[in-house]
Design a protein around this motif. Structure first.
Motif, PDB file in Angstrom:
ATOM      1  N   UNK A 158      23.531 -51.202  11.627  1.00 54.37           N
ATOM      2  CA  UNK A 158      24.448 -50.108  12.168  1.00 54.37           C
ATOM      3  C   UNK A 158      24.516 -48.554  11.222  1.00 54.37           C
ATOM      4  N   UNK A 159      24.321 -47.748  12.203  1.00 57.73           N
ATOM      5  CA  UNK A 159      24.131 -46.325  11.646  1.00 57.73           C
ATOM      6  C   UNK A 159      25.557 -45.872  11.285  1.00 57.73           C
ATOM      7  N   UNK A 160      25.872 -45.351  10.366  1.00 54.08           N
ATOM      8  CA  UNK A 160      27.274 -44.746   9.639  1.00 54.08           C
ATOM      9  C   UNK A 160      27.424 -43.181   9.623  1.00 54.08           C
ATOM     10  N   UNK A 167      29.428 -42.237   6.573  1.00 52.90           N
ATOM     11  CA  UNK A 167      28.563 -41.519   5.658  1.00 52.90           C
ATOM     12  C   UNK A 167      29.240 -40.052   5.166  1.00 52.90           C
ATOM     13  N   UNK A 168      29.870 -39.451   6.134  1.00 49.08           N
ATOM     14  CA  UNK A 168      30.432 -37.904   5.666  1.00 49.08           C
ATOM     15  C   UNK A 168      31.791 -38.417   5.178  1.00 49.08           C
ATOM     16  N   UNK A 169      32.344 -39.365   5.454  1.00 52.73           N
ATOM     17  CA  UNK A 169      33.617 -39.578   4.679  1.00 52.73           C
ATOM     18  C   UNK A 169      33.422 -39.915   3.437  1.00 52.73           C
ATOM     19  N   UNK A 170      32.328 -40.597   3.024  1.00 55.12           N
ATOM     20  CA  UNK A 170      32.291 -40.692   1.472  1.00 55.12           C
ATOM     21  C   UNK A 170      31.801 -39.668   0.852  1.00 55.12           C
ATOM     22  N   UNK A 171      30.744 -38.926   1.405  1.00 53.59           N
ATOM     23  CA  UNK A 171      30.049 -37.606   0.767  1.00 53.59           C
ATOM     24  C   UNK A 171      30.825 -36.580   0.829  1.00 53.59           C
ATOM     25  N   UNK A 172      31.572 -36.228   2.062  1.00 54.77           N
ATOM     26  CA  UNK A 172      32.259 -34.692   1.905  1.00 54.77           C
ATOM     27  C   UNK A 172      33.616 -35.071   2.416  1.00 54.77           C
ATOM     28  N   UNK A 211      38.753 -40.630   9.833  1.00 53.43           N
ATOM     29  CA  UNK A 211      38.242 -39.786  10.563  1.00 53.43           C
ATOM     30  C   UNK A 211      39.363 -39.183  11.401  1.00 53.43           C
ATOM     31  N   UNK A 212      40.259 -39.902  11.919  1.00 49.32           N
ATOM     32  CA  UNK A 212      41.135 -39.748  12.750  1.00 49.32           C
ATOM     33  C   UNK A 212      42.296 -38.822  12.116  1.00 49.32           C
ATOM     34  N   UNK A 258      33.606 -45.640  -2.328  1.00 47.23           N
ATOM     35  CA  UNK A 258      33.097 -44.205  -2.232  1.00 47.23           C
ATOM     36  C   UNK A 258      34.062 -43.118  -1.702  1.00 47.23           C
ATOM     37  N   UNK A 259      34.659 -43.633  -0.434  1.00 41.40           N
ATOM     38  CA  UNK A 259      35.639 -42.532   0.055  1.00 41.40           C
ATOM     39  C   UNK A 259      36.627 -41.986  -0.428  1.00 41.40           C
TER      40      UNK A 259
END
Length: 510
Positions: A20-22, A27-32, A63-64, A313-314
């Motif tokens: 499953x690709x994040x 991925x961007x929720x956790x890093x940015x 994201x929402x 992380x997020x």
């Protein structure tokens, strides 16, 4: 054997491991801090669609909220866009059970409507979890997913405490499968899942429920041990693992997709992902990443201290962002040290949205104002059972303080059982707002974020907003530091948003 006859050997079949690709969500929720704009994702979608992933996580989680709060973007239009651009992919979302994508429990009719509308708009796989691992709080959402004939994935939020055991996780797996789940996910939101527990839990579930039970494993990378954990989970029988393309990975994010592919080379396992497609996806997001420098987490390496704080992380990146904006960035270490103490008081809940925000915010208040001098409304509700049951007993003194502050009694029933039907009321309120279009999707947006939706509806005609650096600024070498990093004197104004409402607290610096 006849002289001269040739012998051939057939290599043993390798077991295919789904991925499953994040990149389009966690991925961007956790890093940015979930700030990536849709326009920075769409050009990679064709390669993502053709790379061979088991699923593509692209919606849900924060994201929402970020779409309507920061990006002036309709999250339903984002979902429809992904559906159009990735017709061959299973689209996957993260759903907070009875909380949906908000921060409170919703009445069952609202849960039904949300699942129906998201399925209509293109969602395929629903990873359904409850922040407290209270199975009562995912039962209705899982039933709703089954009714629309989509993939229901029951989720175990992994955490560690004196009370959490392998047998306890196996029992939760039994309970979830009894609800009719199509698969199970072990969700390690804070990079706590070490290699041996990963093996032990996956193997125990497979041994108990059968080898045909599909198990997915989701890990963050913060502590530096979880790529090995994914390998051990695969050896124990895991069917699918989550990763993020390497250019938006590691830190409080996730293990790199390409690293997983290489790790499995020469083993009895393969992902069968298209390496050329992965390279193009990597290159695309390597170009995008510098635009969001001002939102990037300060955690860029390994943080084994997370084994103590257990902050996911997020949550770390968002907490850092909030503290910096309020001039309190230098207090993060104190907050991280306070979090495990608050968690113990609350009965050892896993730390994942919204419990991570609730426990983390109370930890902030404790650091800035003194232990439990002020309880947030959400923490008081957590202590009183209004978010569900916890594995451990809650501190009786703090429960009593919560009762006195809120004038509410503790409960032990499923929280949603106390809610009255609310769809008609929410619809009437939403449709009265300037800019609301009368759709069920707009009603759901208002239901989840009543404090943000009115502003979003009114400004929606202006179109999406990209908060990243302009490419021209990058070309000019703009490397300005995020606001709020320098030393700040005087009182701290701390803003916390939960349930669509902002709580403002002003305190003097210690």
């Amino acid at each position: 054997m006849t002289a001269g006859a040739e012998t051939t050997t057939t290599a043993p079949a390798r077991r295919e491991i789904g991925v499953t690709e994040l990149i389009l969500r966690d991925a961007h929720q956790s890093l940015m801090a979930t700030r990536m704009a849709l326009e920075d994702m769409v050009d990679a979608c064709a390669d993502i669609d053709a790379a061979g992933y088991w699923s593509v996580e692209c919606w849900g989680g924060a994201t929402y909220d970020a779409c309507i709060r920061f990006l002036n973007e309709d999250p339903w239009e984002r979902l429809r866009t992904f559906r159009e651009l990735m017709p061959n992919s299973r689209l996957q979302m993260l759903l907070r059970g009875q909380n949906l994508l908000g921060y409170r429990h919703y009445e069952d009719g609202v849960v039904d409507r949300f699942v129906e509308k998201s399925a209509e708009n293109g969602m395929d796989v629903y990873r359904v979890f409850d922040a407290l691992n209270d199975v009562r709080n995912v039962r209705h959402a899982i039933a709703a997913v089954r009714r629309v004939d989509k993939h229901a994935q029951g989720t175990i939020c992994y955490t560690e405490s004196p009370l959490h055991t392998v047998e306890g996780y196996v029992q939760m797996a039994r309970d979830l499968m009894d609800l009719g789940c199509d698969s199970l996910c072990i969700k390690d939101m804070a990079a706590l899942l070490k290699p041996q527990p990963a093996y032990d839990i996956v193997k125990a579930i497979k041994d108990d429920l059968g080898q045909d039970v599909r198990i997915h494993v989701h890990c963050h990378a913060t502590t530096g041990v979880t790529l090995v954990s994914l390998m051990k989970a695969i050896e124990a029988g895991a069917d699918v693992v989550d990763t993020a393309i390497s250019s938006i990975s590691l830190g409080p994010g996730h293990n790199p997709t390409e690293s997983l592919v290489e790790m499995l080379d020469g083993t009895p396992y393969t992902t069968d992902l298209d390496g050329e497609r992965l390279l193009r996806i990597k290159d695309h997001f390597a170009t995008v990443r510098p635009r969001y420098t001002q939102f990037m987490s300060a955690i860029t390496g390994v943080e084994t201290e997370i084994f103590k704080s257990q902050i996911p992380g997020g949550m770390i990146s968002n907490m850092e962002s909030q503290l910096r904006q309020q001039g309190a960035g230098d207090r993060l270490k104190e907050v991280l040290e306070e979090v495990p103490r608050v968690r113990a008081v609350a009965g050892y809940p896993p730390l994942v949205t919204p419990s991570s925000q609730i426990v983390g915010t109370q930890a902030v208040f404790n650091v800035l104002m003194g232990p439990y001098k002020v309880l947030t409304a959400e923490f008081a509700d957590l202590m009183l059972g209004y978010y569900g049951a916890t594995l451990g007993e809650r501190d009786p003194e703090i429960v009593e303080a919560a009762r006195a502050q809120t004038k509410k009694e503790p409960i032990d029933v499923r929280p949603a059982d106390l809610l009255q039907p609310e769809w008609d009321r929410l619809g009437a309120e939403a449709n009265d707002l300037e800019g609301a279009d009368g759709s069920d999707e707009d009603v759901l947006t208002y239901a989840m974020f009543p404090g943000v939706a009115p502003v979003f509806f009114a400004k929606r005609p202006e179109g999406p907003r990209n908060v990243g650096l302009d490419p021209a600024e990058l070309a000019a070498g703009d490397q300005s530091e995020p606001a709020g990093k320098g030393p700040v004197k005087g009182p701290i104004n701390y803003a916390v948003t939960l349930d669509g409402a902002e709580h403002h607290v002003t305190v003097e610096r210690a």
